[in-house]
Design a protein around this motif. Structure first.
Motif, PDB file in Angstrom:
ATOM      1  N   LEU A   1      14.097 -36.573 -29.577  1.00 56.87           N
ATOM      2  CA  LEU A   1      14.706 -37.131 -28.231  1.00 56.87           C
ATOM      3  C   LEU A   1      15.655 -36.228 -27.680  1.00 56.87           C
ATOM      4  N   ILE A   2      16.450 -35.470 -28.499  1.00 53.16           N
ATOM      5  CA  ILE A   2      17.460 -34.561 -28.126  1.00 53.16           C
ATOM      6  C   ILE A   2      16.969 -33.434 -27.282  1.00 53.16           C
ATOM      7  N   THR A   3      15.648 -33.159 -27.972  1.00 56.07           N
ATOM      8  CA  THR A   3      14.900 -31.729 -27.395  1.00 56.07           C
ATOM      9  C   THR A   3      14.207 -32.086 -26.200  1.00 56.07           C
ATOM     10  N   THR A   4      13.676 -33.282 -25.987  1.00 54.51           N
ATOM     11  CA  THR A   4      13.115 -33.509 -24.802  1.00 54.51           C
ATOM     12  C   THR A   4      13.721 -34.307 -23.847  1.00 54.51           C
ATOM     13  N   ALA A   5      15.135 -34.713 -24.048  1.00 51.46           N
ATOM     14  CA  ALA A   5      16.111 -35.583 -23.264  1.00 51.46           C
ATOM     15  C   ALA A   5      16.092 -35.076 -21.629  1.00 51.46           C
ATOM     16  N   GLU A   6      15.689 -33.717 -21.489  1.00 56.83           N
ATOM     17  CA  GLU A   6      15.808 -33.485 -19.941  1.00 56.83           C
ATOM     18  C   GLU A   6      14.300 -33.224 -19.422  1.00 56.83           C
ATOM     19  N   GLY A   7      13.450 -33.933 -20.097  1.00 58.05           N
ATOM     20  CA  GLY A   7      12.234 -33.878 -19.510  1.00 58.05           C
ATOM     21  C   GLY A   7      11.090 -32.490 -19.836  1.00 58.05           C
ATOM     22  N   SER A   8      11.742 -31.605 -20.798  1.00 55.48           N
ATOM     23  CA  SER A   8      10.677 -30.695 -21.460  1.00 55.48           C
ATOM     24  C   SER A   8      10.116 -31.149 -22.645  1.00 55.48           C
ATOM     25  N   GLY A   9       9.179 -30.486 -22.711  1.00 58.83           N
ATOM     26  CA  GLY A   9       8.263 -31.047 -24.010  1.00 58.83           C
ATOM     27  C   GLY A   9       8.825 -30.079 -25.235  1.00 58.83           C
ATOM     28  N   ALA A  10       8.458 -30.613 -26.557  1.00 54.44           N
ATOM     29  CA  ALA A  10       8.921 -29.827 -27.586  1.00 54.44           C
ATOM     30  C   ALA A  10       7.818 -29.018 -27.945  1.00 54.44           C
ATOM     31  N   ASN A  11       8.082 -27.492 -28.289  1.00 53.68           N
ATOM     32  CA  ASN A  11       7.008 -26.467 -28.428  1.00 53.68           C
ATOM     33  C   ASN A  11       7.080 -26.424 -29.923  1.00 53.68           C
ATOM     34  N   PHE A  12       5.505 -26.632 -30.335  1.00 54.26           N
ATOM     35  CA  PHE A  12       5.090 -26.226 -31.819  1.00 54.26           C
ATOM     36  C   PHE A  12       4.518 -24.883 -32.092  1.00 54.26           C
ATOM     37  N   PHE A  13       5.599 -23.914 -32.296  1.00 59.89           N
ATOM     38  CA  PHE A  13       5.208 -22.619 -32.512  1.00 59.89           C
ATOM     39  C   PHE A  13       4.149 -21.985 -31.393  1.00 59.89           C
ATOM     40  N   GLY A  14       4.439 -22.288 -30.343  1.00 63.87           N
ATOM     41  CA  GLY A  14       3.442 -21.851 -29.025  1.00 63.87           C
ATOM     42  C   GLY A  14       2.245 -22.381 -29.149  1.00 63.87           C
ATOM     43  N   ILE A  15       1.670 -23.334 -30.337  1.00 61.20           N
ATOM     44  CA  ILE A  15       0.471 -23.594 -30.549  1.00 61.20           C
ATOM     45  C   ILE A  15       0.176 -24.670 -29.307  1.00 61.20           C
ATOM     46  N   PHE A  16       1.071 -25.519 -29.259  1.00 58.82           N
ATOM     47  CA  PHE A  16       1.006 -26.870 -28.423  1.00 58.82           C
ATOM     48  C   PHE A  16       2.286 -27.172 -27.891  1.00 58.82           C
ATOM     49  N   ASN A  17       2.408 -28.089 -27.119  1.00 54.54           N
ATOM     50  CA  ASN A  17       3.735 -28.677 -26.438  1.00 54.54           C
ATOM     51  C   ASN A  17       3.518 -30.118 -26.882  1.00 54.54           C
ATOM     52  N   ILE A  18       4.504 -30.713 -27.232  1.00 59.84           N
ATOM     53  CA  ILE A  18       4.707 -32.401 -27.350  1.00 59.84           C
ATOM     54  C   ILE A  18       5.251 -32.940 -26.415  1.00 59.84           C
ATOM     55  N   PRO A  19       4.783 -33.348 -25.246  1.00 60.93           N
ATOM     56  CA  PRO A  19       5.220 -34.151 -24.236  1.00 60.93           C
ATOM     57  C   PRO A  19       6.578 -34.763 -24.332  1.00 60.93           C
ATOM     58  N   THR A  20       7.279 -35.022 -23.380  1.00 61.49           N
ATOM     59  CA  THR A  20       8.476 -35.848 -23.057  1.00 61.49           C
ATOM     60  C   THR A  20       7.922 -37.552 -23.051  1.00 61.49           C
ATOM     61  N   THR A  21       8.536 -38.161 -23.883  1.00 64.08           N
ATOM     62  CA  THR A  21       8.057 -39.556 -23.738  1.00 64.08           C
ATOM     63  C   THR A  21       8.973 -40.568 -23.000  1.00 64.08           C
ATOM     64  N   LEU A  22      10.336 -40.116 -23.252  1.00 64.62           N
ATOM     65  CA  LEU A  22      11.312 -40.784 -22.167  1.00 64.62           C
ATOM     66  C   LEU A  22      12.634 -39.695 -22.043  1.00 64.62           C
ATOM     67  N   GLU A  23      13.114 -39.935 -20.967  1.00 62.85           N
ATOM     68  CA  GLU A  23      14.360 -39.110 -20.481  1.00 62.85           C
ATOM     69  C   GLU A  23      15.414 -39.949 -20.918  1.00 62.85           C
TER      70      GLU A  23
END
Length: 185
Positions: A109-131
């Motif tokens: 939640l902290i990582t994606t708080a501003e609308g950017s997804g969480a990057n998993f070792f450049g393999i894929f991005n976990i999208p933001t669920t809520l801001e």
């Protein structure tokens, strides 16, 4: 030797345990270290990236570990251990699971708080669920921090109890998490 048995843990449970334990300790240490970084530190950007990536890895491993635990069950308690100690050990393990998931979720939640997804070792991005609002980001940060410190205290208690059982009580509590059970085939 892969599955858990009535008398001990199988190889899969042991691998999950020993993959998660050092990762959790490392990510905690990195989190503490990052708090003291200034903008000009070479780890100012790379530290949080690694912290997030490994935090996501811990989350995925813990989900798999929990699913495995629910599927395979747990070995029976060692008969010489009092019921109150067994209950305390089970409670500590449950709280450790809850703490790890709480830390992972608040970290996400902290990582994606501003609308950017969480990057998993450049393999894929976990999208933001809520801001989150600024106040809620602060709340999530405090929960993340204090639950992490609580987790480390529980891990220390857990490790101390395992060592106590191994060196003082001389029972098989620790050995069961080091060596797969022979009857777990």
């Amino acid at each position: 030797m892969l599955k858990d048995s009535k008398t001990g843990y199988g190889l899969i449970s042991i691998i999950f345990h020993w993959a998660c334990a050092p990762l959790i300790l490392f990510v905690f240490g990195l989190g503490v270290y990052m708090r003291g970084l200034d903008y000009y530190s070479p780890w100012y950007h790379r530290g949080p990236e690694i912290h997030i990536e490994l935090g996501l890895l811990i989350f995925f491993l813990m989900v798999l570990r929990l699913l495995w635990r629910l599927r395979s069950g747990s070995p029976e308690a060692i008969a010489t251990i009092p019921k109150s100690n067994q209950l305390a050990a089970n409670l500590v393990k449950l709280v450790i699971y809850i703490a790890v998931f709480t830390i992972c979720i608040t970290g996400y939640l902290i990582t994606t708080a501003e609308g950017s997804g969480a990057n998993f070792f450049g393999i894929f991005n976990i999208p933001t669920t809520l801001e989150l609002s600024a106040d809620n980001i602060d709340r999530a940060g405090k929960i993340h921090k204090y639950v992490a410190w609580g987790l480390i205290a529980l891990v220390a208690l857990h490790a101390t109890a395992a060592l106590f059982h191994h060196f003082i009580k001389r029972d098989k509590t620790l050995v069961r998490m080091l060596k797969p059970s022979d009857d777990s085939l």
